[in-house]
Design a protein around this motif. Structure first.
Motif, mmCIF file in Angstrom:
data_model
loop_
_atom_site.group_PDB
_atom_site.id
_atom_site.type_symbol
_atom_site.label_atom_id
_atom_site.label_comp_id
_atom_site.label_asym_id
_atom_site.label_seq_id
_atom_site.Cartn_x
_atom_site.Cartn_y
_atom_site.Cartn_z
ATOM 1 N N ASP A 1 1.441 -1.132 0.052
ATOM 2 C CA ASP A 1 0.183 0.600 -0.403
ATOM 3 C C ASP A 1 0.765 1.012 0.312
ATOM 4 O OD1 ASP A 1 -1.664 1.889 0.606
ATOM 5 O OD2 ASP A 1 -2.344 0.949 2.243
ATOM 6 N N LEU A 2 0.855 1.797 -1.397
ATOM 7 C CA LEU A 2 1.881 2.633 -1.786
ATOM 8 C C LEU A 2 1.354 4.247 -0.540
ATOM 9 C CD1 LEU A 2 3.245 2.374 -4.837
ATOM 10 C CD2 LEU A 2 4.858 1.904 -2.869
ATOM 11 N N SER A 3 0.084 4.544 -0.463
ATOM 12 C CA SER A 3 -0.663 5.338 1.080
ATOM 13 C C SER A 3 0.380 5.123 2.115
ATOM 14 C CB SER A 3 -1.982 5.929 0.036
ATOM 15 O OG SER A 3 -2.244 4.081 0.967
ATOM 16 N N GLU A 4 0.624 4.316 2.371
ATOM 17 C CA GLU A 4 1.127 4.223 3.627
ATOM 18 C C GLU A 4 2.668 4.621 4.224
ATOM 19 O OE1 GLU A 4 -0.612 4.084 6.591
ATOM 20 O OE2 GLU A 4 -2.212 4.098 5.152
ATOM 21 N N GLN A 5 3.343 4.660 2.400
ATOM 22 C CA GLN A 5 4.836 4.797 2.167
ATOM 23 C C GLN A 5 4.804 6.422 1.982
ATOM 24 O OE1 GLN A 5 6.174 1.763 0.738
ATOM 25 N NE2 GLN A 5 5.018 0.269 1.157
ATOM 26 N N CYS A 6 4.282 6.660 0.656
ATOM 27 C CA CYS A 6 4.247 8.080 0.356
ATOM 28 C C CYS A 6 3.689 8.842 0.333
ATOM 29 C CB CYS A 6 5.107 7.740 -1.418
ATOM 30 S SG CYS A 6 5.385 6.237 -1.389
ATOM 31 N N LYS A 7 4.047 10.194 1.779
ATOM 32 C CA LYS A 7 2.910 10.645 1.409
ATOM 33 C C LYS A 7 3.301 12.527 1.121
ATOM 34 C CE LYS A 7 0.756 8.318 5.590
ATOM 35 N NZ LYS A 7 0.522 8.614 6.436
ATOM 36 N N THR A 8 4.987 12.625 1.107
ATOM 37 C CA THR A 8 5.088 13.738 1.341
ATOM 38 C C THR A 8 6.307 13.559 -0.186
ATOM 39 O OG1 THR A 8 6.587 13.911 3.232
ATOM 40 C CG2 THR A 8 4.769 14.979 3.315
ATOM 41 N N GLY A 9 6.721 14.994 -1.167
ATOM 42 C CA GLY A 9 8.318 14.777 -1.085
ATOM 43 C C GLY A 9 9.618 14.292 -0.951
ATOM 44 N N LYS A 10 9.357 14.536 0.951
ATOM 45 C CA LYS A 10 10.507 13.888 1.287
ATOM 46 C C LYS A 10 10.496 12.750 1.123
ATOM 47 C CE LYS A 10 12.544 13.803 5.852
ATOM 48 N NZ LYS A 10 12.598 14.297 7.395
ATOM 49 N N ASP A 11 9.862 11.890 1.725
ATOM 50 C CA ASP A 11 9.702 10.382 1.120
ATOM 51 C C ASP A 11 10.370 10.017 -0.329
ATOM 52 O OD1 ASP A 11 8.283 9.916 3.583
ATOM 53 O OD2 ASP A 11 6.186 10.414 2.425
ATOM 54 N N ALA A 12 9.704 10.945 -1.468
ATOM 55 C CA ALA A 12 9.710 10.377 -2.620
ATOM 56 C C ALA A 12 11.243 10.082 -2.325
ATOM 57 C CB ALA A 12 9.453 11.284 -3.601
ATOM 58 N N ASP A 13 12.530 11.590 -1.578
ATOM 59 C CA ASP A 13 13.750 12.038 -1.964
ATOM 60 C C ASP A 13 14.094 10.000 -1.260
ATOM 61 O OD1 ASP A 13 14.229 13.959 -3.244
ATOM 62 O OD2 ASP A 13 14.027 15.002 -1.616
ATOM 63 N N GLN A 14 13.628 9.454 -0.479
ATOM 64 C CA GLN A 14 14.108 8.521 0.117
ATOM 65 C C GLN A 14 13.878 7.389 -0.056
ATOM 66 O OE1 GLN A 14 13.130 9.423 4.113
ATOM 67 N NE2 GLN A 14 14.386 11.468 4.624
ATOM 68 N N ASN A 15 13.318 6.484 -1.187
ATOM 69 C CA ASN A 15 12.117 5.460 -1.370
ATOM 70 C C ASN A 15 12.168 5.585 -2.667
ATOM 71 O OD1 ASN A 15 9.769 3.623 -1.625
ATOM 72 N ND2 ASN A 15 9.431 3.493 0.269
#
Length: 284
Positions: A73-87
């Protein structure tokens, strides 16, 4: 290629199907139904035995069973741009969000979203069953982009590209170029051709020029970012792949264009920044 830390991501645009995911019937790809067959590398199908040592994707054969990866469930992992820079998966979400934001702004009501489906090893699609050997591809039947993230390792190890985050973004933007072609009627019976593929490369360049205006990135892409895309485009030119796999080059059998053509198409879109500059008659 840094995302804004607090920008909200829309994870609904990307589905993580795990291994063997997808809700469509299997049975192999009907001829000409898969646009791109990996987009920048649909010609992988031509060199499976030589390069990937895997006969399957697009041929209707059964994938070998192996330990599966469950859907996430990517909605739990990927919420903000900070997540995009790390995952990595969240980075795909961020890239897809930016690409679709650009095309929605450019085409307005003529644009409808296409979901990206992440899979591992095999997937069922509206165009039939596929495995990772096919590479990234766009299926016009269900209007989805399909991507096994292991391809990005192959881009480096098998095709000699340097790789990097923006090389990945270029691949995804190319596939969404096919979606734009599909929506605008620029695809001819679902068949790939050199002009179609070069136009998708050009559309990827157009997005890159305008990406910062979508609000997802801190600043315009650097020369180093663009160099990653150019390097990837060159690595998967028909001439480079044929030379690597067959030891010779046959221009008559090109499906995507030479390294020089692919780089030139991306640069045209990036330098000019408008879809009108990507008319197929202007490329080649």
């Amino acid at each position: 290629m840094d995302f804004k830390d607090q920008v909200d991501l829309d994870a609904s645009q990307v589905e993580d199907a795990g291994r063997g995911g997808g809700g469509f019937s299997a049975g192999g790809f009907p001829g000409g139904m898969v646009i791109g067959g990996g987009g920048i590398v649909s010609l992988i199908v031509l060199v499976l035995v030589f390069v990937l040592n895997n006969v399957g994707g697009g041929g209707g054969g059964e994938s070998q069973p192996s330990q599966g990866r469950p859907a996430a469930d990517l909605s739990e992992q990927c919420k903000t741009g900070k997540d995009a820079d790390q995952n990595e998966r969240c980075r795909v979400v961020g890239v897809v969000n930016s690409i679709q934001s650009y095309w929605k702004g450019e085409l307005g009501g003529d644009y409808s979203q296409a979901r990206t489906v992440l899979f591992t090893q095999s997937v069922n699609t509206g165009c039939g069953a596929a495995d990772s050997a096919v590479g990234p591809f766009y299926c016009p039947n269900d209007r989805r982009v399909y991507l096994d993230l292991s391809f990005f390792d192959q881009l480096h190890s098998q095709f000699g590209a340097k790789g990097g985050p923006f090389a990945q973004a270029y691949v995804i933007a190319h596939e969404y170029g096919h979606h734009v072609q599909n929506l605008s009627g620029q695809l001819s019976n679902g068949n790939s051709s050199v002009p179609v593929e070069l136009q998708a490369d050009c559309y990827a360049g157009v997005w890159a020029r305008n990406a910062v205006e979508t609000g997802f990135y801190e600043k315009p892409f650097t020369d180093a970012d663009i160099a990653e895309a150019i390097d990837a485009a060159a690595a998967v030119g028909d001439d480079r792949i044929q030379q690597r796999s067959q030891g010779r080059v046959d221009p008559e059998s090109f499906t995507h264009g030479s390294s020089q053509q692919r780089v030139a198409a991306f640069q045209r879109g990036y330098q000019n920044g408008g879809p009108a500059d990507c008319a197929q008659s202007k490329l080649g």
